[in-house]
Design a protein around this motif. Sequence first.
Motif, mmCIF file in Angstrom:
data_model
loop_
_atom_site.group_PDB
_atom_site.id
_atom_site.type_symbol
_atom_site.label_atom_id
_atom_site.label_comp_id
_atom_site.label_asym_id
_atom_site.label_seq_id
_atom_site.Cartn_x
_atom_site.Cartn_y
_atom_site.Cartn_z
ATOM 1 N N PHE A 89 -7.361 12.080 -7.513
ATOM 2 C CA PHE A 89 -6.798 10.750 -7.257
ATOM 3 C C PHE A 89 -7.674 9.670 -7.907
ATOM 4 C CE2 PHE A 89 -6.390 6.935 -4.604
ATOM 5 C CZ PHE A 89 -5.021 6.740 -4.645
ATOM 6 N N GLN A 90 -9.004 9.836 -7.774
ATOM 7 C CA GLN A 90 -9.915 8.837 -8.348
ATOM 8 C C GLN A 90 -9.914 8.869 -9.881
ATOM 9 O OE1 GLN A 90 -11.751 6.392 -6.622
ATOM 10 N NE2 GLN A 90 -11.825 5.645 -8.723
ATOM 11 N N ARG B 42 -2.977 8.131 2.511
ATOM 12 C CA ARG B 42 -3.807 8.863 3.476
ATOM 13 C C ARG B 42 -3.034 9.217 4.747
ATOM 14 N NH1 ARG B 42 -5.625 5.587 0.219
ATOM 15 N NH2 ARG B 42 -7.493 5.899 -1.040
ATOM 16 N N ILE C 8 -19.436 4.832 3.144
ATOM 17 C CA ILE C 8 -20.422 3.764 2.886
ATOM 18 C C ILE C 8 -21.422 4.244 1.824
ATOM 19 C CG2 ILE C 8 -22.212 2.294 3.897
ATOM 20 C CD1 ILE C 8 -19.697 1.559 5.243
ATOM 21 N N LYS D 144 -16.965 8.073 -1.869
ATOM 22 C CA LYS D 144 -16.190 6.830 -1.741
ATOM 23 C C LYS D 144 -14.698 7.085 -1.577
ATOM 24 C CE LYS D 144 -15.147 3.332 -4.824
ATOM 25 N NZ LYS D 144 -15.434 2.291 -5.820
ATOM 26 N N THR D 145 -14.176 8.056 -2.271
ATOM 27 C CA THR D 145 -12.724 8.277 -2.261
ATOM 28 C C THR D 145 -12.336 9.587 -1.576
ATOM 29 O OG1 THR D 145 -12.641 7.112 -4.355
ATOM 30 C CG2 THR D 145 -10.671 8.353 -3.743
ATOM 31 N N ASP E 257 -6.977 7.013 -10.822
ATOM 32 C CA ASP E 257 -7.207 5.588 -10.549
ATOM 33 C C ASP E 257 -8.016 4.943 -11.685
ATOM 34 O OD1 ASP E 257 -6.725 3.754 -8.106
ATOM 35 O OD2 ASP E 257 -8.790 3.287 -8.701
ATOM 36 N N ASP F 156 -14.323 -4.448 0.280
ATOM 37 C CA ASP F 156 -14.608 -4.210 -1.143
ATOM 38 C C ASP F 156 -14.198 -5.417 -2.005
ATOM 39 O OD1 ASP F 156 -15.450 -2.255 -3.227
ATOM 40 O OD2 ASP F 156 -13.403 -2.540 -3.928
ATOM 41 N N ARG G 262 -2.849 -4.971 -3.366
ATOM 42 C CA ARG G 262 -1.519 -4.584 -2.900
ATOM 43 C C ARG G 262 -0.479 -5.617 -3.333
ATOM 44 N NH1 ARG G 262 -3.232 -1.964 3.071
ATOM 45 N NH2 ARG G 262 -3.676 0.063 2.218
ATOM 46 N N GLN H 289 -19.952 3.703 -1.488
ATOM 47 C CA GLN H 289 -19.942 2.285 -1.878
ATOM 48 C C GLN H 289 -21.339 1.829 -2.305
ATOM 49 O OE1 GLN H 289 -17.519 0.465 -2.498
ATOM 50 N NE2 GLN H 289 -17.906 -1.671 -2.079
ATOM 51 N N GLY I 130 0.851 -1.202 0.000
ATOM 52 C CA GLY I 130 0.000 0.000 0.000
ATOM 53 C C GLY I 130 0.873 1.233 0.000
ATOM 54 N N LYS I 131 0.355 2.282 -0.615
ATOM 55 C CA LYS I 131 1.143 3.510 -0.783
ATOM 56 C C LYS I 131 1.182 4.360 0.481
ATOM 57 C CE LYS I 131 -1.475 4.456 -4.484
ATOM 58 N NZ LYS I 131 -2.045 3.118 -4.745
ATOM 59 N N TYR J 95 -9.609 -1.589 5.964
ATOM 60 C CA TYR J 95 -10.864 -2.346 6.166
ATOM 61 C C TYR J 95 -11.753 -2.216 4.928
ATOM 62 C CZ TYR J 95 -15.601 -0.440 6.764
ATOM 63 O OH TYR J 95 -16.861 0.021 6.506
ATOM 64 N N SER J 96 -11.837 -0.995 4.368
ATOM 65 C CA SER J 96 -12.738 -0.801 3.217
ATOM 66 C C SER J 96 -12.252 -1.590 2.002
ATOM 67 C CB SER J 96 -12.909 0.691 2.893
ATOM 68 O OG SER J 96 -11.821 1.190 2.133
ATOM 69 N N LEU J 97 -10.934 -1.708 1.862
ATOM 70 C CA LEU J 97 -10.401 -2.499 0.742
ATOM 71 C C LEU J 97 -10.722 -3.983 0.946
ATOM 72 C CD1 LEU J 97 -6.846 -0.876 0.246
ATOM 73 C CD2 LEU J 97 -8.963 -0.333 -0.963
ATOM 74 N N HIS K 293 -9.213 2.734 5.842
ATOM 75 C CA HIS K 293 -8.979 2.496 4.411
ATOM 76 C C HIS K 293 -8.765 0.998 4.142
ATOM 77 C CE1 HIS K 293 -7.281 2.774 0.425
ATOM 78 N NE2 HIS K 293 -6.077 2.418 0.846
HETATM 79 C C1 GRG Z 1 -16.590 -1.711 1.400
HETATM 80 C C2 GRG Z 1 -17.130 -0.025 3.207
HETATM 81 C C3 GRG Z 1 -16.604 -0.312 1.891
HETATM 82 C C4 GRG Z 1 -16.112 0.697 1.178
HETATM 83 C C5 GRG Z 1 -15.442 0.509 -0.038
HETATM 84 C C6 GRG Z 1 -12.566 2.388 -0.609
HETATM 85 C C7 GRG Z 1 -13.675 1.564 -1.161
HETATM 86 C C8 GRG Z 1 -15.008 1.789 -0.642
HETATM 87 C C9 GRG Z 1 -13.467 0.590 -2.055
HETATM 88 C C10 GRG Z 1 -12.153 0.213 -2.547
HETATM 89 C C11 GRG Z 1 -12.080 0.173 -4.018
HETATM 90 C C12 GRG Z 1 -11.774 1.474 -4.641
HETATM 91 C C13 GRG Z 1 -11.315 1.475 -6.032
HETATM 92 C C14 GRG Z 1 -11.936 2.584 -3.952
HETATM 93 C C15 GRG Z 1 -11.662 3.908 -4.417
HETATM 94 C C16 GRG Z 1 -10.594 4.455 -3.585
HETATM 95 C C17 GRG Z 1 -9.297 3.915 -4.040
HETATM 96 C C18 GRG Z 1 -8.750 4.420 -5.318
HETATM 97 C C19 GRG Z 1 -8.701 3.024 -3.276
HETATM 98 C C20 GRG Z 1 -7.339 2.529 -3.516
HETATM 99 O O1 GRG Z 1 -6.519 3.349 -2.742
HETATM 100 P P1 GRG Z 1 -4.948 3.321 -2.871
HETATM 101 O O2 GRG Z 1 -4.559 3.313 -4.312
HETATM 102 O O3 GRG Z 1 -4.613 1.891 -2.244
HETATM 103 O O4 GRG Z 1 -4.425 4.403 -2.014
HETATM 104 P P2 GRG Z 1 -3.313 1.402 -1.456
HETATM 105 O O5 GRG Z 1 -3.365 -0.098 -1.581
HETATM 106 O O6 GRG Z 1 -2.094 2.009 -2.089
HETATM 107 O O7 GRG Z 1 -3.504 1.834 -0.033
#
Ligand code: GRG
Length: 293
Positions: free
Chosen positions: A216-217, A48, A153, A179-180, A220, A84, A96, A156, A44-45, A79-81, A77
Amino acid sequence: MKLERYLEGRRLDVEAAFDKLLPGKKVLPSTIHEAMRYSIFVGGKRLRPILCLAAAEACGGSRNKALPLACAVECIHTYSLIHDDLPCMDDDDMRRGQPTCHKVYGEAVGVLTGDALQALAFEIAAGSRGSRRYPVGALVRELAVAAGSQRLIAGQVLDLEGERKKLGKAQLVRIHKNKTAALIAASIRLGAMSADAGPKALERLTDFGEALGLAFQVIDDILDVTRTSQQLGKSAGKDLKAGKTTYPSVLGLEKSRAEAGRLTRKAHRALEGFGKDGARLREIAVYLLERDY
Ligand code: GRG
């Protein structure tokens, strides 16, 4: 200090703090503690938590004081990954750069690992030190609102409900603001709050965080279609497969890149009042715009 060295240094600070904050692998029941450590330390980067620390510094505060809050945000973060990636959500095998939590420990432990990290986030935040303007309760509340049913939430839920539907740009922005961008903005706000930032500085940093979170999104979404799974450390091309509306599907690649640039400039404008103190945050925004993983 060069940005790369700064990012690496802060990443190591966050990981050293986590080693102390997470229960040891052998603490019973060991399966859950092993799974929590696996999910946090697998990679993970640390974007946050690093933003949280950099925001504290931009407001003249101490990194050490902000460190528990930085870890609390990373717990939410992570937990959400984990959730997800579960089969009932996005159903993914890789995160990751390694197998997802539920692939290693099974689905039930995957759910519980996410739950436990969420609870730990609040335990850590509750044990952090507040500042004159922001008592610890305000910090805990900040995290709860960002993680709750009207922000993370909500994003999501809107994302799941939007699958296989053609959404417009406004609906897409609504999903990603929640979400982001909400958690990214909260990371920055928490760092600033730990440094006792005044109302104007906090408002500017909120604007910065919201614009940065959306940029950022957008990036992504672009990387999802332009990079391989190996380069990303997670499954590429996933949005298309799940029938999701993305920035490239609404705007095309070229305009999506322009949108990310526009949002980054907006983020930079929000920092104008910080002068030299905002330099690190400004640099991180450029780094995220130019990232390729
Ligand atoms: C399941 C409660 C729940 C929420 C899910 C954050 C999220 C909401 C889902 C994850 C999937 C996703 C693409 C979310 C968008 C945010 C995002 C780009 C997450 C990835 O964050 P990075 O790139 O991940 O910072 P690392 O692994 O580097 O920490």
